[in-house]
Design an enzyme around this catalytic site. Structure first.
Site, PDB file in Angstrom:
ATOM      1  N   ARG A   1      -0.999 -10.242  12.751  1.00 51.54           N
ATOM      2  CA  ARG A   1      -1.395  -8.991  12.098  1.00 51.54           C
ATOM      3  C   ARG A   1      -2.479  -9.245  11.054  1.00 51.54           C
ATOM      4  NH1 ARG A   1       4.092  -6.646   9.965  1.00 51.54           N
ATOM      5  NH2 ARG A   1       2.711  -5.059   9.045  1.00 51.54           N
TER       6      ARG A   1
ATOM      7  N   LYS B   1       0.822  -1.220   0.000  1.00 53.38           N
ATOM      8  CA  LYS B   1       0.000   0.000   0.000  1.00 53.38           C
ATOM      9  C   LYS B   1       0.853   1.265   0.000  1.00 53.38           C
ATOM     10  CE  LYS B   1      -2.470  -0.970   3.662  1.00 53.38           C
ATOM     11  NZ  LYS B   1      -1.880  -2.304   3.943  1.00 53.38           N
TER      12      LYS B   1
ATOM     13  N   ARG C   1      13.469  -8.277  11.700  1.00 55.51           N
ATOM     14  CA  ARG C   1      12.798  -7.578  12.804  1.00 55.51           C
ATOM     15  C   ARG C   1      11.842  -8.539  13.499  1.00 55.51           C
ATOM     16  NH1 ARG C   1      10.093  -2.121  10.683  1.00 55.51           N
ATOM     17  NH2 ARG C   1       8.582  -3.714  10.099  1.00 55.51           N
TER      18      ARG C   1
ATOM     19  N   ARG D   1      -9.695   2.338   9.434  1.00 59.30           N
ATOM     20  CA  ARG D   1      -9.138   1.044   9.824  1.00 59.30           C
ATOM     21  C   ARG D   1     -10.224   0.085  10.311  1.00 59.30           C
ATOM     22  NH1 ARG D   1      -3.957  -0.336  10.560  1.00 59.30           N
ATOM     23  NH2 ARG D   1      -3.293   1.826  10.369  1.00 59.30           N
TER      24      ARG D   1
ATOM     25  N   ARG E   1      11.764 -10.561   4.795  1.00 63.27           N
ATOM     26  CA  ARG E   1      12.538  -9.314   4.787  1.00 63.27           C
ATOM     27  C   ARG E   1      13.722  -9.383   5.750  1.00 63.27           C
ATOM     28  NH1 ARG E   1       7.756  -4.901   4.743  1.00 63.27           N
ATOM     29  NH2 ARG E   1       7.654  -5.506   6.940  1.00 63.27           N
TER      30      ARG E   1
END
Length: 219
Positions: free
Chosen positions: A172, A13, A161, A88, A127
């Site tokens: 999430r 996004k 991370r 949201r 990542r």
């Protein structure tokens, strides 16, 4: 053009928002940016948000809504805007409708970036960041360093991370499905939703998004 951009974490996004706003010549209104700006500028809303965040609590909807309402009154939004990260949840979507009605305007469309769940997990959990500079970003599949675990730019150690772990990503996604995904049905009932695939190259997704928005605008 007044647009809401929605999609799960890892859908791209942020990247698409930057490209779309440049192409359409409208501002990118991100809730993350709004919080940072209000806090750094020491506004009343920023001080309130910081006092809540410092206690470890989530900022209430009414504070976020107030920040968005204030931002949408700036002169640069006169010809449109792209909302990223807001609404949201359904309560925020209802509040946005009320704000726009008060301003005498309405949304032109809601762009839904669709990505399979396992693709999202792979994108985020893969990542790796450089410990010396978090702007140096790699991926175990899509952007591998020349030497495993070592940054090509500065030789720093690459790491994952904690919030990029597979377990955290799936949590999430659960939050997204529970809290945010219902706004798609809310807007679909208003005939505003256009869903596109967010798979492929960044350029391909951008071209797909622009075509969908323009087609929706011409309907």
């Amino acid at each position: 053009m007044r647009i809401v951009l929605v999609g799960p974490p890892g859908a791209g996004k942020g990247t698409q928002a930057e490209r779309l706003t440049k192409t359409l010549s409208i501002p990118h209104v991100s809730t993350g940016d709004l919080f940072r700006a209000n806090i750094s500028q020491g506004t009343e809303l920023g001080r309130l948000a910081k006092s809540i965040m410092d206690t470890g609590k989530l900022v209430p909807d009414e504070v976020t809504i107030a920040m968005v309402k204030d931002r949408l009154q700036h002169a640069d939004t006169e010809n449109g805007f792209l909302l990223d990260g807001f609404p949201r949840n359904t309560a925020q979507a209802v509040a946005l409708d009320e704000i726009l009605k008060e301003f005498g305007i309405a949304l032109d469309g809601v762009l839904d970036l669709e990505v399979p769940e396992e693709e999202v997990v792979g994108r985020i959990a893969g990542r790796r960041l450089c410990r010396n500079d978090s702007q140096h970003i790699y991926h175990v599949i899509y952007k591998q360093p020349a030497a495993e675990g070592v940054c090509d730019e500065c030789g720093g150690e690459l790491y994952q991370r904690s919030d990029d772990s597979e377990e955290t990503v799936r949590t999430r996604l659960e939050v997204y499905h529970t809290e945010t995904e219902p706004i798609i049905d809310y807007y679909r009932k208003q005939g505003l939703v256009t869903t596109i695939s967010a798979l492929g190259t960044v350029d391909e997704v951008t071209e797909r998004a622009i075509a969908a928005l323009r087609e929706n605008a011409n309907d």
